[in-house]
Design a protein around this motif. Structure first.
Motif, short mmCIF file in Angstrom:
data_model
loop_
_atom_site.label_atom_id
_atom_site.label_comp_id
_atom_site.label_asym_id
_atom_site.label_seq_id
_atom_site.Cartn_x
_atom_site.Cartn_y
_atom_site.Cartn_z
N PRO A 76 0.82 -1.21 0.00
CA PRO A 76 0.00 0.00 0.00
C PRO A 76 0.86 1.26 0.00
O PRO A 76 1.93 1.30 0.61
N VAL A 77 0.35 2.28 -0.71
CA VAL A 77 1.04 3.56 -0.82
C VAL A 77 0.09 4.66 -0.39
O VAL A 77 -1.06 4.73 -0.84
N ILE A 78 0.58 5.51 0.51
CA ILE A 78 -0.14 6.73 0.88
C ILE A 78 0.65 7.90 0.34
O ILE A 78 1.84 8.03 0.61
N PHE A 79 -0.01 8.72 -0.46
CA PHE A 79 0.63 9.92 -0.96
C PHE A 79 0.61 11.01 0.10
O PHE A 79 -0.40 11.24 0.76
N LEU A 80 1.75 11.67 0.26
CA LEU A 80 1.86 12.84 1.10
C LEU A 80 2.04 14.03 0.17
O LEU A 80 2.94 14.01 -0.67
N THR A 81 1.20 15.05 0.30
CA THR A 81 1.28 16.13 -0.67
C THR A 81 0.76 17.45 -0.13
O THR A 81 -0.16 17.48 0.68
N ALA A 82 1.35 18.51 -0.62
CA ALA A 82 0.85 19.86 -0.35
C ALA A 82 -0.18 20.23 -1.41
O ALA A 82 -0.88 21.24 -1.28
N ASP A 83 -0.31 19.41 -2.42
CA ASP A 83 -1.23 19.64 -3.53
C ASP A 83 -2.64 19.27 -3.10
O ASP A 83 -2.88 18.14 -2.68
N ALA A 98 -3.53 4.14 -1.85
CA ALA A 98 -4.48 3.74 -0.81
C ALA A 98 -5.11 4.95 -0.14
O ALA A 98 -6.23 4.88 0.35
N ASP A 99 -4.37 6.08 -0.10
CA ASP A 99 -4.88 7.27 0.59
C ASP A 99 -4.00 8.46 0.23
O ASP A 99 -2.94 8.31 -0.37
N PHE A 100 -4.47 9.64 0.62
CA PHE A 100 -3.74 10.89 0.48
C PHE A 100 -3.74 11.58 1.83
O PHE A 100 -4.77 11.59 2.51
N ILE A 101 -2.62 12.16 2.20
CA ILE A 101 -2.55 12.98 3.41
C ILE A 101 -1.93 14.31 3.02
O ILE A 101 -0.87 14.34 2.39
N SER A 102 -2.60 15.38 3.40
CA SER A 102 -2.13 16.72 3.05
C SER A 102 -1.02 17.18 3.98
O SER A 102 -1.04 16.89 5.17
N LYS A 103 -0.07 17.89 3.40
CA LYS A 103 0.98 18.56 4.18
C LYS A 103 0.51 19.97 4.45
O LYS A 103 -0.20 20.54 3.62
N PRO A 104 0.87 20.56 5.55
CA PRO A 104 1.74 20.01 6.58
C PRO A 104 1.03 18.89 7.35
O PRO A 104 -0.17 18.93 7.56
N LEU A 105 1.82 17.91 7.74
CA LEU A 105 1.29 16.73 8.42
C LEU A 105 0.91 17.02 9.86
O LEU A 105 1.63 17.72 10.56
N GLU A 106 -0.19 16.45 10.27
CA GLU A 106 -0.60 16.47 11.67
C GLU A 106 -0.33 15.07 12.19
O GLU A 106 -0.87 14.09 11.65
N PRO A 107 0.53 14.91 13.19
CA PRO A 107 0.96 13.57 13.63
C PRO A 107 -0.17 12.58 13.89
O PRO A 107 -0.12 11.44 13.42
#
Length: 122
Positions: A76-83, A98-107
């Motif tokens: 599985p791959v989770i994209f981390l992006t400011a986009d 599998a998912d996207f998480i926006s930056k800035p990251l919240e722990p």
């Protein structure tokens, strides 16, 4: 202990992400898509956290190549992006993210989303 591969071309981001994850997971960090693909020839992490916007090779291309290879297609791959563009999310999902998480990251959000990906796979 589950193993996560972090892929980001910004050292500060890698260090911050490792700080969030290191108490709960084994973490390997690489600074490029090419490095990630090289690592994946010999290692099988349980998850890849992958930045989309990187020099040389973007996260979409890394994911495309992962999905083409039988050895890595199931990771599985989770994209981390400011986009935050909807088109980016749609493109990533179409490629198999599998998912996207926006930056800035919240722990807390990062940790919960990682666990959620693994729960949906079981």
């Amino acid at each position: 202990m589950k193993h996560i591969l972090l892929v980001d071309d910004v050292s500060t981001n890698l260090k911050y992400e490792r700080l969030i994850l290191r108490d709960q997971y084994e973490v390997t960090m690489v600074k490029s898509g090419r490095e990630a693909l090289e690592c994946l020839k010999t290692m099988r992490p349980d998850l890849v956290l992958l930045d989309i916007r990187m020099y040389e090779m973007d996260g979409y291309e890394v994911l495309r190549q992962m999905k083409e290879a039988p050895e890595t297609a199931g990771i599985p791959v989770i994209f981390l992006t400011a986009d935050t563009e909807q088109e980016s999310v749609e493109r990533g999902i179409a490629l198999g993210a599998a998912d996207f998480i926006s930056k800035p990251l919240e722990p807390r959000v990062l940790l919960e989303r990682i666990e959620a990906v693994w729960e949906t796979e079981e």
